[in-house]
Structure formats: structure tokens, C-alpha cells
Design an enzyme around this catalytic site. Structure first.
Site, mmCIF file in Angstrom:
data_model
loop_
_atom_site.group_PDB
_atom_site.id
_atom_site.type_symbol
_atom_site.label_atom_id
_atom_site.label_comp_id
_atom_site.label_asym_id
_atom_site.label_seq_id
_atom_site.Cartn_x
_atom_site.Cartn_y
_atom_site.Cartn_z
ATOM 1 N N ASN A 7 0.868 -1.178 0.000
ATOM 2 C CA ASN A 7 0.000 0.000 0.000
ATOM 3 C C ASN A 7 0.904 1.227 0.000
ATOM 4 O OD1 ASN A 7 -1.838 2.007 0.411
ATOM 5 N ND2 ASN A 7 -2.361 1.419 2.517
ATOM 6 N N LYS A 9 0.092 4.171 -0.366
ATOM 7 C CA LYS A 9 -0.626 5.368 0.111
ATOM 8 C C LYS A 9 -0.384 6.512 -0.891
ATOM 9 C CE LYS A 9 -0.261 3.474 4.683
ATOM 10 N NZ LYS A 9 -0.290 3.661 6.116
ATOM 11 N N HIS A 89 -9.740 1.098 4.801
ATOM 12 C CA HIS A 89 -8.467 1.359 5.489
ATOM 13 C C HIS A 89 -8.713 2.368 6.615
ATOM 14 C CE1 HIS A 89 -4.414 2.748 6.286
ATOM 15 N NE2 HIS A 89 -3.981 1.633 5.716
ATOM 16 N N GLU A 91 -7.128 4.839 7.574
ATOM 17 C CA GLU A 91 -6.940 6.246 7.201
ATOM 18 C C GLU A 91 -8.179 6.780 6.482
ATOM 19 O OE1 GLU A 91 -3.173 5.763 5.237
ATOM 20 O OE2 GLU A 91 -2.260 5.320 7.176
ATOM 21 N N GLU A 160 -5.636 -4.777 10.719
ATOM 22 C CA GLU A 160 -4.677 -3.691 10.887
ATOM 23 C C GLU A 160 -5.028 -2.888 12.139
ATOM 24 O OE1 GLU A 160 -2.597 -2.721 6.922
ATOM 25 O OE2 GLU A 160 -4.274 -1.371 7.189
ATOM 26 N N GLY A 166 1.819 2.758 10.752
ATOM 27 C CA GLY A 166 2.705 3.891 10.516
ATOM 28 C C GLY A 166 3.355 4.434 11.781
ATOM 29 N N SER A 205 2.955 -1.617 10.491
ATOM 30 C CA SER A 205 4.404 -1.551 10.742
ATOM 31 C C SER A 205 5.105 -2.895 10.521
ATOM 32 C CB SER A 205 4.677 -1.026 12.160
ATOM 33 O OG SER A 205 4.173 0.295 12.301
#
Ligand code: PGA
Length: 245
Positions: A7, A9, A89, A91, A160, A166, A205
Site C-alpha cells: 500500500n 498510500k 483502510h 486512514e 490492521e 505507521g 508496521s
């Protein structure tokens, strides 16, 4: 069959797309399916690299066409060469306020369009610290139990935990293994039987340094990798770890 999904991003690999794809494409895939998810405008570029790597998008609209400025329809992703799409996701959920109902509509439309959805679920630190992880994840799975799942088309789950994305703070292999058992139980309970064995990936991570601990428990079906996926060599080191597992 394990999956390794990059990903990117809203980033591009510093070494350039062609060099990146040449490195990743040269990997001996074994039984691992490698998927790279770039920002929308680069879907075709990746497909054209002919690297034997699958292409995925990071999001899609819950509509196929119309006056939805800035949105991209699942059918358009297909036409741009994507076979996979990341949905829900964290985010998207937190920064863009996507709720479960919207994500469920996207899941339906993606399935109807022939994309393989990679549905992200995961708790934040507050939920983890209050001991409610199992119930929280089961609820996320329950609300995603859309009618379109009855088609039996493949769906990939990605666990996740938000606190590990991150942040450099990853969940331990033992913690992930335990949580994956709970996710599997919720899938068996709330989704049609065809999805009981759906692949469940881990993301948060993941790096070459923690991949061995994560695969050691034998329950992970692959990884969704953010930061470390931008470096082809690190991504391949994770790939090697997944193959060792
Ligand atoms: P990360 O991102 O590997 O940088 O934590 C994972 C993701 O957001 O999918």
C-alpha cells in the site's frame, strides 16, 4: 495461498516506479501473490510494467457513475488494470470519515464489478486497552456481511490495528495469532460459509525485522505493508520472510 500487498498510500517509491517494479518483478514469487497498490493515476503504469505483479487500488467509490466529483468507480479501476481494491483502510475511516455503511456499499459494488476487495478491520488503542477487541472486530465483520458475499467471490481481510499503523509499533506475533483466531470465528459466524477460509492478512508496521515473529505462529495468510513497501528491497525481504513462514 499467501498474499503480500504493498500500500503505497499517497507516495511513490523514491527509486522510481520502473526500477521498483523491475526489482519486485524479478522476485521468485513462489506461492505468494504480490499486489502493488499505487495512487490512482499510476494503476496503468504499473500494469504496463509487465512485471508479473498484480495491481490494486487503495479505495473506490460506492457508485459506478454520476455526479460524484473526485470519486473513482470500481468499473473504472477495472478498466485501468486493477484486480484488487483496498477498502475500509483506517486512514479512510478516520481522516475521510468513512463509516461502516459506506464501506459495506463499496464492498458490494467492488464484488459485483469483479474486483477482489481487501477489507481492512482493526481496533484503536482505546478498544485494545479496554479488552473489547474481540467484540469490536466481530461487529466490523458483521456490518460488512453484505448480500453480495453470497456470490462466493473472493474477499481478503486485513487485520490492521490502528495503533500499529505507521507508528513503528507493531503487534507481536502472539497477539496477532490470537486475534486472527477471533476474526476467523466471527467470519464463520456472520459471513456465508464460502468465506470461512477467507485469507486474513496482517498490516501495521510490518518490516523485515518483525516478519519472522509474525509468521512464526502459522496463522497469517500474508501482509498488507505500508511504509516498508516503498523500498523494493525491504518489500522483498518481507516477501522472503513470508515464504520462510
Ligand atoms: P504501515 O502501513 O506498514 O506503514 O504501518 C500499513 C497500512 O496502512 O496498510
Amino acid at each position: 495461498m499467501p498474499y503480500l500487498i504493498a500500500n503505497w498510500k499517497m507516495n511513490l517509491p523514491p527509486e522510481g516506479i520502473d526500477a521498483y517494479m523491475a526489482t519486485v518483478g524479478a522476485a521468485e514469487p513462489g506461492d505468494v501473490t504480490i499486489v502493488v497498490c499505487p495512487p490512482f493515476p499510476f494503476l496503468r503504469t504499473l500494469g504496463a510494467c509487465g512485471a508479473g505483479v498484480c495491481v490494486g487500488a487503495q479505495n473506490c467509490s460506492d457508485q459506478q457513475s454520476g455526479a460524484f466529483t473526485g470519486e473513482v468507480a470500481p468499473s473504472m479501476l477495472r478498466r485501468s488494470g486493477a484486480d484488487f481494491v483496498i477498502l475500509g483502510h483506517s486512514e479512510r475511516r478516520t481522516l475521510f470519515h468513512e463509516n461502516d455503511a459506506l464501506i459495506a456499499r463499496k464492498l458490494s459494488l467492488a464484488l459485483e464489478t469483479g474486483l477482489t476487495p481487501v477489507l481492512c478491520i482493526g481496533e484503536d488503542l482505546r478498544v485494545r486497552d479496554s479488552g473489547q477487541v474481540s467484540r469490536f472486530l466481530a461487529d466490523q465483520i458483521k456490518v460488512a456481511a453484505v448480500d453480495a458475499l453470497a456470490s462466493g467471490e473472493k474477499v481478503i481481510l486485513a487485520y490492521e490495528p490502528i495503533w500499529a499503523i505507521g507508528t513503528g509499533r507493531n503487534a507481536s506475533g502472539a497477539m496477532v495469532a490470537e486475534t486472527l483466531v477471533e476474526i476467523r470465528a466471527a467470519l464463520e459466524r456472520f459471513w456465508p460459509a464460502a468465506h470461512a477460509r477467507a485469507p486474513i492478512l496482517y498490516g501495521g508496521s510490518v518490516t523485515p525485522d518483525n516478519v519472522d515473529d509474525l509468521v512464526e505462529h502459522g496463522t497469517i495468510d500474508g501482509f498488507l505493508v505500508g511504509g516498508a513497501s516503498l523500498d523494493a528491497r525491504k518489500f522483498l525481504a518481507i516477501h522472503a520472510g513470508l515464504r520462510r513462514g
